[in-house]
Design a protein around this motif. Structure first.
Motif, PDB file in Angstrom:
ATOM      1  N   GLN A  28      20.068  -7.010  10.758  1.00  0.00           N
ATOM      2  CA  GLN A  28      19.561  -5.666  10.513  1.00  0.00           C
ATOM      3  C   GLN A  28      18.119  -5.712  10.015  1.00  0.00           C
ATOM      4  O   GLN A  28      17.799  -6.473   9.081  1.00  0.00           O
ATOM      5  N   LEU A  29      17.270  -4.908  10.612  1.00  0.00           N
ATOM      6  CA  LEU A  29      15.885  -4.783  10.157  1.00  0.00           C
ATOM      7  C   LEU A  29      15.773  -3.544   9.285  1.00  0.00           C
ATOM      8  O   LEU A  29      16.299  -2.482   9.631  1.00  0.00           O
ATOM      9  N   THR A  30      15.125  -3.667   8.147  1.00  0.00           N
ATOM     10  CA  THR A  30      14.925  -2.517   7.263  1.00  0.00           C
ATOM     11  C   THR A  30      13.439  -2.383   6.942  1.00  0.00           C
ATOM     12  O   THR A  30      12.697  -3.363   6.960  1.00  0.00           O
ATOM     13  N   PHE A  31      13.036  -1.158   6.666  1.00  0.00           N
ATOM     14  CA  PHE A  31      11.674  -0.908   6.200  1.00  0.00           C
ATOM     15  C   PHE A  31      11.759  -0.550   4.727  1.00  0.00           C
ATOM     16  O   PHE A  31      12.509   0.344   4.340  1.00  0.00           O
ATOM     17  N   GLN A  32      11.014  -1.265   3.899  1.00  0.00           N
ATOM     18  CA  GLN A  32      11.047  -1.012   2.467  1.00  0.00           C
ATOM     19  C   GLN A  32       9.656  -0.644   1.975  1.00  0.00           C
ATOM     20  O   GLN A  32       8.686  -1.360   2.231  1.00  0.00           O
ATOM     21  N   ARG A  33       9.593   0.485   1.284  1.00  0.00           N
ATOM     22  CA  ARG A  33       8.316   0.911   0.721  1.00  0.00           C
ATOM     23  C   ARG A  33       7.815  -0.090  -0.298  1.00  0.00           C
ATOM     24  O   ARG A  33       8.577  -0.683  -1.045  1.00  0.00           O
ATOM     25  N   SER A  34       6.514  -0.253  -0.344  1.00  0.00           N
ATOM     26  CA  SER A  34       5.891  -1.072  -1.364  1.00  0.00           C
ATOM     27  C   SER A  34       5.496  -0.167  -2.532  1.00  0.00           C
ATOM     28  O   SER A  34       5.672   1.051  -2.510  1.00  0.00           O
ATOM     29  N   TYR A  35       4.948  -0.787  -3.522  1.00  0.00           N
ATOM     30  CA  TYR A  35       4.352  -0.093  -4.673  1.00  0.00           C
ATOM     31  C   TYR A  35       3.362   0.959  -4.210  1.00  0.00           C
ATOM     32  O   TYR A  35       3.379   2.118  -4.650  1.00  0.00           O
ATOM     33  N   PHE A  36       2.496   0.607  -3.253  1.00  0.00           N
ATOM     34  CA  PHE A  36       1.500   1.544  -2.758  1.00  0.00           C
ATOM     35  C   PHE A  36       2.150   2.645  -1.923  1.00  0.00           C
ATOM     36  O   PHE A  36       1.717   3.795  -1.948  1.00  0.00           O
ATOM     37  N   GLY A  37       3.176   2.294  -1.172  1.00  0.00           N
ATOM     38  CA  GLY A  37       3.882   3.284  -0.373  1.00  0.00           C
ATOM     39  C   GLY A  37       4.581   4.326  -1.225  1.00  0.00           C
ATOM     40  O   GLY A  37       4.585   5.517  -0.898  1.00  0.00           O
ATOM     41  N   THR A  38       5.192   3.884  -2.320  1.00  0.00           N
ATOM     42  CA  THR A  38       5.865   4.821  -3.217  1.00  0.00           C
ATOM     43  C   THR A  38       4.878   5.820  -3.806  1.00  0.00           C
ATOM     44  O   THR A  38       5.166   7.013  -3.919  1.00  0.00           O
ATOM     45  N   MET A  39       3.688   5.342  -4.156  1.00  0.00           N
ATOM     46  CA  MET A  39       2.670   6.257  -4.675  1.00  0.00           C
ATOM     47  C   MET A  39       2.216   7.238  -3.600  1.00  0.00           C
ATOM     48  O   MET A  39       2.028   8.431  -3.857  1.00  0.00           O
ATOM     49  N   ALA A  40       2.050   6.746  -2.371  1.00  0.00           N
ATOM     50  CA  ALA A  40       1.607   7.618  -1.283  1.00  0.00           C
ATOM     51  C   ALA A  40       2.629   8.714  -1.003  1.00  0.00           C
ATOM     52  O   ALA A  40       2.273   9.884  -0.820  1.00  0.00           O
ATOM     53  N   VAL A  41       3.919   8.341  -0.984  1.00  0.00           N
ATOM     54  CA  VAL A  41       4.969   9.326  -0.734  1.00  0.00           C
ATOM     55  C   VAL A  41       5.048  10.338  -1.878  1.00  0.00           C
ATOM     56  O   VAL A  41       5.211  11.541  -1.657  1.00  0.00           O
ATOM     57  N   ALA A  99      10.209  -9.422  -6.454  1.00  0.00           N
ATOM     58  CA  ALA A  99       9.070  -8.593  -6.832  1.00  0.00           C
ATOM     59  C   ALA A  99       9.022  -7.308  -6.030  1.00  0.00           C
ATOM     60  O   ALA A  99       8.682  -6.256  -6.544  1.00  0.00           O
ATOM     61  N   LEU A 100       9.364  -7.370  -4.744  1.00  0.00           N
ATOM     62  CA  LEU A 100       9.421  -6.170  -3.931  1.00  0.00           C
ATOM     63  C   LEU A 100      10.644  -5.344  -4.271  1.00  0.00           C
ATOM     64  O   LEU A 100      10.563  -4.148  -4.497  1.00  0.00           O
ATOM     65  N   GLU A 101      11.815  -5.984  -4.337  1.00  0.00           N
ATOM     66  CA  GLU A 101      13.051  -5.242  -4.496  1.00  0.00           C
ATOM     67  C   GLU A 101      13.217  -4.653  -5.888  1.00  0.00           C
ATOM     68  O   GLU A 101      13.949  -3.702  -6.103  1.00  0.00           O
ATOM     69  N   MET A 102      12.496  -5.191  -6.881  1.00  0.00           N
ATOM     70  CA  MET A 102      12.550  -4.671  -8.244  1.00  0.00           C
ATOM     71  C   MET A 102      12.111  -3.221  -8.316  1.00  0.00           C
ATOM     72  O   MET A 102      12.498  -2.485  -9.204  1.00  0.00           O
ATOM     73  N   LEU A 132       3.929   6.434   6.402  1.00  0.00           N
ATOM     74  CA  LEU A 132       3.402   5.184   5.859  1.00  0.00           C
ATOM     75  C   LEU A 132       2.910   4.257   6.966  1.00  0.00           C
ATOM     76  O   LEU A 132       3.318   4.374   8.127  1.00  0.00           O
ATOM     77  N   ASN A 133       2.033   3.327   6.580  1.00  0.00           N
ATOM     78  CA  ASN A 133       1.465   2.384   7.530  1.00  0.00           C
ATOM     79  C   ASN A 133       1.492   0.983   6.912  1.00  0.00           C
ATOM     80  O   ASN A 133       0.932   0.776   5.833  1.00  0.00           O
ATOM     81  N   PRO A 134       2.125   0.015   7.573  1.00  0.00           N
ATOM     82  CA  PRO A 134       2.239  -1.332   6.988  1.00  0.00           C
ATOM     83  C   PRO A 134       0.910  -2.047   6.843  1.00  0.00           C
ATOM     84  O   PRO A 134       0.776  -2.941   6.011  1.00  0.00           O
ATOM     85  N   THR A 135      -0.099  -1.697   7.645  1.00  0.00           N
ATOM     86  CA  THR A 135      -1.395  -2.361   7.518  1.00  0.00           C
ATOM     87  C   THR A 135      -2.114  -1.957   6.239  1.00  0.00           C
ATOM     88  O   THR A 135      -3.054  -2.628   5.811  1.00  0.00           O
ATOM     89  N   LYS A 136      -1.663  -0.863   5.607  1.00  0.00           N
ATOM     90  CA  LYS A 136      -2.225  -0.435   4.333  1.00  0.00           C
ATOM     91  C   LYS A 136      -1.380  -0.937   3.164  1.00  0.00           C
ATOM     92  O   LYS A 136      -1.503  -0.466   2.044  1.00  0.00           O
ATOM     93  N   LYS A 137      -0.501  -1.887   3.455  1.00  0.00           N
ATOM     94  CA  LYS A 137       0.388  -2.481   2.449  1.00  0.00           C
ATOM     95  C   LYS A 137       1.326  -1.442   1.834  1.00  0.00           C
ATOM     96  O   LYS A 137       1.718  -1.544   0.683  1.00  0.00           O
ATOM     97  N   GLN A 138       1.679  -0.418   2.638  1.00  0.00           N
ATOM     98  CA  GLN A 138       2.537   0.650   2.124  1.00  0.00           C
ATOM     99  C   GLN A 138       4.013   0.369   2.361  1.00  0.00           C
ATOM    100  O   GLN A 138       4.866   1.155   1.950  1.00  0.00           O
ATOM    101  N   GLY A 139       4.322  -0.738   2.994  1.00  0.00           N
ATOM    102  CA  GLY A 139       5.715  -1.090   3.212  1.00  0.00           C
ATOM    103  C   GLY A 139       5.828  -2.380   4.003  1.00  0.00           C
ATOM    104  O   GLY A 139       4.836  -2.870   4.566  1.00  0.00           O
ATOM    105  N   TYR A 140       7.048  -2.922   4.036  1.00  0.00           N
ATOM    106  CA  TYR A 140       7.286  -4.213   4.677  1.00  0.00           C
ATOM    107  C   TYR A 140       8.587  -4.164   5.469  1.00  0.00           C
ATOM    108  O   TYR A 140       9.518  -3.444   5.111  1.00  0.00           O
ATOM    109  N   PHE A 141       8.640  -4.949   6.508  1.00  0.00           N
ATOM    110  CA  PHE A 141       9.861  -5.067   7.300  1.00  0.00           C
ATOM    111  C   PHE A 141      10.625  -6.301   6.816  1.00  0.00           C
ATOM    112  O   PHE A 141      10.102  -7.413   6.811  1.00  0.00           O
TER     113      PHE A 141
END
Length: 312
Positions: free
Chosen positions: A95-108, A295-298, A80-89
């Motif tokens: 603690q820093l976490t990486f969470q997939r976005s809506y677009f990231g979940t589809m890509a995976v 909205a993200l965590e939902m 995934l790539n955050p510049t493609k809105k596929q996830g957020y830090f």
């Protein structure tokens, strides 16, 4: 500060790059044809330098180096790539976490299931919907809609379709009651509330939120049924488990992130300025902030039991 950033980069980005190279050389990890882990990490590093926690402190200063490295590794392993809105830090405490976005979940999901496409549509009052149930699965769905039926106040449900390599189509269908039940697990949803608060994100963008919810549920079923032994799946499952655990302490999270297919909300993730202390509007601003964070965590709690104070 420049020297400090250089040291953090050496202990995080460089370590992750080395680990990823080891995975690739051992054949444990394969990336999509046009995915560059190096470019993804460069983009992530730039974003991290502007990422702050809820108290406006730089993430690179408050988060442990291990958590930064692990967040970067989670991102890269999933391709995934955050510049493609596929996830957020997101910062939780130190603690820093990486969470997939809506677009990231589809890509995976496209990678895991080799899906050709993932789409969703909303069903409105007056639409005609016919389908069959074959071996417990929805099949041969036909949806006829009149343009005049489109009204966010008359949504009856939504469905997502995942087209697989051999042409097989998986369909996930949810009624508006099921969609609201998913939303009700979010922090912004008050006890006893039965519909969206007027003017809220889930009210203003109800169609897109409904499609997002049904797509995430469809994708989640594919991810949950995939091979758990691959490096990628281990990181996917690890991320989902961490997200569910972090929901209990989400008051320490930095993000106010909303990912939808609208120009208004597809800007690079930034820290939203905290509302000014105006007594008459303070409560309303806090509720809006909580909803945007939720909205993200939902995306990751639509089928899980409601947590105490837990938050598309």
């Amino acid at each position: 500060m420049t020297n400090q950033l250089a040291m953090i980069k050496k202990d995080t980005v460089d370590v992750v790059a080395k680990k990823v190279k080891e995975f690739q050389e051992s054949g444990e990890l394969h990336f999509p044809a046009f995915y560059s882990p190096e470019n993804a990490m460069k983009s992530a590093w730039l974003i991290l330098q502007n990422t702050q926690d809820r108290n406006k402190r730089p993430a690179l200063e408050v988060c442990t180096k291990d958590s930064i490295a692990n967040a970067l590794l989670d991102m890269v392993v999933q391709g995934l790539n955050p510049t493609k809105k596929q996830g957020y830090f997101i910062v939780y405490g130190n603690q820093l976490t990486f969470q997939r976005s809506y677009f990231g979940t589809m890509a995976v999901t496209k990678r895991v299931a080799k899906a050709k496409s993932i789409d969703a549509a909303v069903i409105y009052d007056g639409d005609t919907v016919d389908y069959e149930i074959i071996n417990g699965r929805i099949a041969n769905l036909k949806h006829k809609q009149q343009f005049g039926n489109i009204d966010k106040e008359k949504i009856m449900g939504a469905y997502a379709t995942i087209v697989l390599p051999e042409g097989e189509v998986y369909i996930e269908l949810m009624t508006i009651a099921e969609i609201r039940q998913a939303w009700s697990k979010a922090q912004f949803w008050s006890k006893g509330q039965d519909k969206e608060k007027e003017g809220s994100t889930h009210d203003e963008f109800k169609q897109e939120m409904a499609k997002k919810t049904v797509i995430n549920r469809a994708c989640k079923k594919f991810l949950n049924s995939s091979d758990d032994e691959s490096v990628m799946m281990k990181h996917i499952n690890k991320e989902d488990e961490e997200i569910e655990a972090q929901q209990e302490i989400d008051e320490n999270a930095n993000g106010e992130v909303l990912d939808m297919e609208f120009d208004e909300v597809t800007e690079e993730p930034k820290q939203v300025e905290e509302p000014k202390e105006e007594p008459a509007e303070e409560q309303e601003s806090q509720e809006e902030s909580e909803e945007k964070q939720s909205a993200l965590e939902m995306e990751f709690v639509d089928e899980e039991p409601k947590n105490n104070g837990a938050p598309f």
